[in-house]
Every structure is written in C-alpha cells, then in structure tokens.
Design a protein around this motif. Structure first.
Motif, mmCIF file in Angstrom:
data_model
loop_
_atom_site.group_PDB
_atom_site.id
_atom_site.type_symbol
_atom_site.label_atom_id
_atom_site.label_comp_id
_atom_site.label_asym_id
_atom_site.label_seq_id
_atom_site.Cartn_x
_atom_site.Cartn_y
_atom_site.Cartn_z
ATOM 1 N N GLU A 114 64.446 34.007 62.910
ATOM 2 C CA GLU A 114 65.744 33.375 63.288
ATOM 3 C C GLU A 114 66.794 34.165 62.730
ATOM 4 O O GLU A 114 66.750 35.004 61.949
ATOM 5 C CB GLU A 114 65.586 32.021 62.160
ATOM 6 N N VAL A 115 67.879 33.921 63.609
ATOM 7 C CA VAL A 115 69.117 34.782 63.559
ATOM 8 C C VAL A 115 69.567 34.532 62.116
ATOM 9 O O VAL A 115 69.655 33.595 61.549
ATOM 10 C CB VAL A 115 70.112 34.437 64.398
ATOM 11 N N VAL A 116 70.012 35.840 61.599
ATOM 12 C CA VAL A 116 70.648 36.028 60.206
ATOM 13 C C VAL A 116 71.994 36.628 60.181
ATOM 14 O O VAL A 116 72.011 37.741 61.115
ATOM 15 C CB VAL A 116 69.597 36.907 59.257
ATOM 16 N N GLN A 117 72.848 36.055 59.776
ATOM 17 C CA GLN A 117 74.310 36.929 59.339
ATOM 18 C C GLN A 117 74.491 37.177 58.014
ATOM 19 O O GLN A 117 74.440 36.053 57.309
ATOM 20 C CB GLN A 117 75.465 36.039 60.170
ATOM 21 N N GLU A 137 60.109 49.793 55.919
ATOM 22 C CA GLU A 137 60.856 49.316 57.190
ATOM 23 C C GLU A 137 62.245 48.683 57.162
ATOM 24 O O GLU A 137 62.548 47.999 58.020
ATOM 25 C CB GLU A 137 59.909 48.145 57.675
ATOM 26 N N ASN A 138 62.903 49.163 56.022
ATOM 27 C CA ASN A 138 64.047 48.329 55.787
ATOM 28 C C ASN A 138 65.157 48.830 56.932
ATOM 29 O O ASN A 138 65.153 49.675 57.498
ATOM 30 C CB ASN A 138 64.815 48.809 54.405
ATOM 31 N N LEU A 139 65.951 47.869 57.045
ATOM 32 C CA LEU A 139 67.151 47.889 57.902
ATOM 33 C C LEU A 139 67.881 49.114 57.441
ATOM 34 O O LEU A 139 68.254 49.383 56.264
ATOM 35 C CB LEU A 139 68.189 46.747 57.907
ATOM 36 N N VAL A 140 68.325 49.990 58.419
ATOM 37 C CA VAL A 140 69.185 51.390 58.147
ATOM 38 C C VAL A 140 70.606 51.007 58.952
ATOM 39 O O VAL A 140 70.448 50.748 60.295
ATOM 40 C CB VAL A 140 68.401 52.507 58.591
ATOM 41 N N LYS A 146 62.529 39.881 54.736
ATOM 42 C CA LYS A 146 62.697 41.084 55.357
ATOM 43 C C LYS A 146 63.473 41.036 56.667
ATOM 44 O O LYS A 146 63.113 39.970 57.465
ATOM 45 C CB LYS A 146 61.449 41.772 55.530
ATOM 46 N N LEU A 147 64.395 41.890 56.903
ATOM 47 C CA LEU A 147 65.340 41.957 57.969
ATOM 48 C C LEU A 147 64.721 42.708 59.025
ATOM 49 O O LEU A 147 64.370 43.830 58.668
ATOM 50 C CB LEU A 147 66.529 42.166 57.770
ATOM 51 N N SER A 148 64.917 42.602 60.400
ATOM 52 C CA SER A 148 64.627 43.285 61.437
ATOM 53 C C SER A 148 65.558 43.188 62.441
ATOM 54 O O SER A 148 66.520 42.037 62.523
ATOM 55 C CB SER A 148 63.372 43.175 61.679
ATOM 56 N N ILE A 149 65.664 44.016 63.729
ATOM 57 C CA ILE A 149 66.695 43.583 64.521
ATOM 58 C C ILE A 149 65.770 43.052 65.746
ATOM 59 O O ILE A 149 64.672 44.012 66.243
ATOM 60 C CB ILE A 149 67.366 44.977 65.217
ATOM 61 N N ALA A 150 66.123 42.196 66.559
ATOM 62 C CA ALA A 150 65.769 41.676 67.824
ATOM 63 C C ALA A 150 66.599 41.394 68.548
ATOM 64 O O ALA A 150 67.837 41.126 68.392
ATOM 65 C CB ALA A 150 64.994 40.390 67.279
ATOM 66 N N GLU A 151 66.173 41.233 70.176
ATOM 67 C CA GLU A 151 67.409 40.949 71.156
ATOM 68 C C GLU A 151 67.197 39.397 71.479
ATOM 69 O O GLU A 151 66.214 38.722 71.395
ATOM 70 C CB GLU A 151 66.800 41.351 72.360
ATOM 71 N N VAL A 152 68.268 38.657 71.036
ATOM 72 C CA VAL A 152 68.436 37.243 71.155
ATOM 73 C C VAL A 152 69.749 37.041 72.093
ATOM 74 O O VAL A 152 70.502 37.410 71.730
ATOM 75 C CB VAL A 152 68.705 36.510 69.777
#
Length: 341
Positions: free
Chosen positions: A50-53, A201-204, A32-38
């Motif tokens: 962990e960062v995903v591209q 909760e999906n990425l939009v 499941k993807l989410s947004i975080a500040e890295v």
C-alpha cells in the motif's frame, strides 16, 4: 575490526546488545518501506504494497539544537502534530561529527532510539553541507559511520539512510550538471553496496547537485538499487518559479522515486515568510504525487523557518504539547498541514 569511537569489538557488541534489547522492549509498529511502481510512478509502499507518504519534521544541526532530543518532543510530533517521520541532521563540519565524533554519535543514537520508541520513521542524515562534494576528505568517515549505525540497528524498519544531504558547488564542490551527479553517484554506490551486502534493505536517500534540487540528473543515470530514492530540497520563498518543481516532475516521469527530505516555508537563508501560498502549492503537488516531505526545522532558532518561537523550551513538558504561543506562524502552518487541516 577497527575501534570505532574508542570502542573495541567487545564494546561494540555490548552496545549492539543493549540497543537490540531497547528496541525489543520498545518495538515499533511501522512497516518496512520499499519502492514500487504504482500507476506509472515510483512511490513508497509498505509491506502490504500500500502507498505510504511520510510527512514530518527535521531537527536542526544536532551540535547546536540537540535539546529537541527528548521524549516529550518526539511524542508531541507523533501525537499532537501527527508526524510519522523525523530527520536527524548530523553535520560533519561546523563543529559537528568530524570534531566530536563520540558526542555526536551519542546524540544520533539517542534520537534514533526516541524515534523508534515513538513509532516514528527516522532519517539518519549524513549532512553534507560545506564543502559540497561528498567525496571531500572531510567526509572520509562516511563509510565507517554507516557501518556502525547499520550494525547497531541491523535492517531496522524505522531507519532511513540519507547518505549525502546537499551536494553543491560550495568549497570545491560538485558542478550542477551530469558530471556533478556522477561524483555524487560514485560516492553513494559503495555505501549502498555495503548496506545491502550486510543485509540492510532500508530505504536509502541520495542527494543531487545544486543543494539537492536536481533529481532529474539522477533520473537520467540512476543508481542500480531498487530501494534508493533521490532527494529534493526547496524553500518556498526562493523556489516558487516552477524550475525546481519541474525537476521533480521530470524525475517522477522518468522512473525514479523522489523524497523531499528538507523544505522550508521561508527563503533558502531561513528568513522571511512564511510563504503560505507558495508552500501550499508545493505541498499540494507533493501530496498529489505521494511524495514524502520533511519540514526544516524543529528548533527554536531565531529564523522564520523554525517551528518554535525563540527561547521556547524544546521539551514541551509532561503534557507533550507546545502551547499556541510557543509555536511560530510557520509552525502553526506545518502542524495544520500535518493534521490535514
């Protein structure tokens, strides 16, 4: 509950059960993807932080090029091209969903199921194209559409919702300024709220004015949702003067996540090129900043942005590999980038 696509509540429940059984039998290993500040920038992360591209392919309009919706093609993009995401553009106009909702919904569901079965993320793209204002009456079915998809695939980790492809000034569209962005924002907010209220909760992904080239406007007035990113679209032959890239830089530097849900190696009309040097500059920038990207288009359309030669069978066959002769120059370039060459 209203009937949706001619189905009553019993029909919807039965379809949901069938989809859930299919999904269980073909369970996806994606996170499941989410947004975080890295390191000071908003990026996509997985459940471990962990960062995903994401990098992959967009189909062309499903009303024209739905033959790409086959097991061998999706397996080819996953295994031979090393893609981890596909995008399914549901055109509303142009003989699309507004005219043939049942047929187009069947195509969308087929594409989603193929993506899940092949461990691919899948972007459900409500393809705002013409007119350019997502609030236009032509797009009145958006809320019901996203309600239905999210009820069939509740909180499914593979799914990404793109609620407005390319807002623009076309056909009484939205202006390329703050006022135009506010119209897009006002449209997107209730859809996102509906998804969240129902536990999704999906990425939009949300587009922006000027054919989704203004994520900077969104950065100045973002939607109040922690898992919403803003799309950037570009074509290497038309958007290599630095202006559109600067919009992306501004958005990233000002606290929002950017997602390139569509780009082409051609000019914006789909022709000429491929512009390899300009594409390299763009993709190097996106890779450096961990910005996900999806290439237009996985089709055999007679234009230089397509990755398959005209008249090539979009089912590559049981070996699940298109031959070198079946892939365009743009396609070879994109495949090499996906493979890290």
């Amino acid at each position: 509950m209203k009937k949706v696509l001619g189905l009553g509540i019993i029909g919807i429940v039965l379809v949901s059960i069938i989809v859930m059984v299919f999904t269980f039998m073909n369970s996806s290993s994606v996170s499941k993807l989410s947004i975080a500040e890295v390191e000071g920038q908003k990026v996509l992360v997985d459940e471990k932080g962990e960062v995903v591209q994401l990098r992959g392919m967009s189909a062309h309009g499903l009303q024209w090029y739905s033959s790409i919706l086959n097991e061998n093609a999706f397996a080819a993009f996953k295994n031979d091209w090393n893609a981890n995401v596909v995008r399914l553009p549901l055109y509303i106009g142009e003989n699309g969903y507004a005219k043939n909702p049942e047929a187009m919904m069947e195509k969308m569901i087929k594409g989603i199921d193929l993506a899940i079965a092949n461990d691919l993320y899948v972007i459900v793209d409500w393809h705002v194209h013409y007119p350019g204002d997502p609030n236009h009456e032509d797009y009145a079915g958006a809320m019901d559409f996203f309600k239905e998809i999210s009820s069939l695939y509740p909180n499914h980790p593979n799914i990404i919702y793109e609620v407005a492809n390319e807002p623009s000034e076309r056909g009484d569209g939205v202006t390329n300024d703050r006022e135009g962005w506010l119209k897009v924002k006002t449209y997107a907010e209730p859809i996102i709220k509906m998804l969240r209220d129902h536990g999704n909760e999906n990425l939009v992904l949300v587009g922006s004015p000027s054919w989704s080239q203004r994520p900077d406007l969104a950065a100045d007035d973002p939607i109040d949702d922690s898992n919403t990113a803003y799309t950037l679209h570009f074509y290497s032959g038309s958007h290599s003067d630095g202006h559109v890239m600067n919009n992306a830089k501004y958005a990233l530097e000002n606290g929002v996540a950017v997602f390139v849900s569509e780009f082409g190696t051609s000019e914006s009309n789909g022709h000429n090129g491929p512009y390899i040097e300009e594409s390299d500059e763009w993709l190097d920038f996106l890779d450096e900043h961990h910005v996900s990207w999806v290439n237009w288009s996985a089709s055999n359309k007679y234009e230089s942005s397509a990755v398959l030669m005209p008249d090539t069978n979009m089912d590559p066959g049981e070996d699940q590999v298109w031959s070198d002769e079946e892939i365009t120059e743009a396609g070879h370039y994109i495949r090499d980038r996906l493979l890290g060459k």
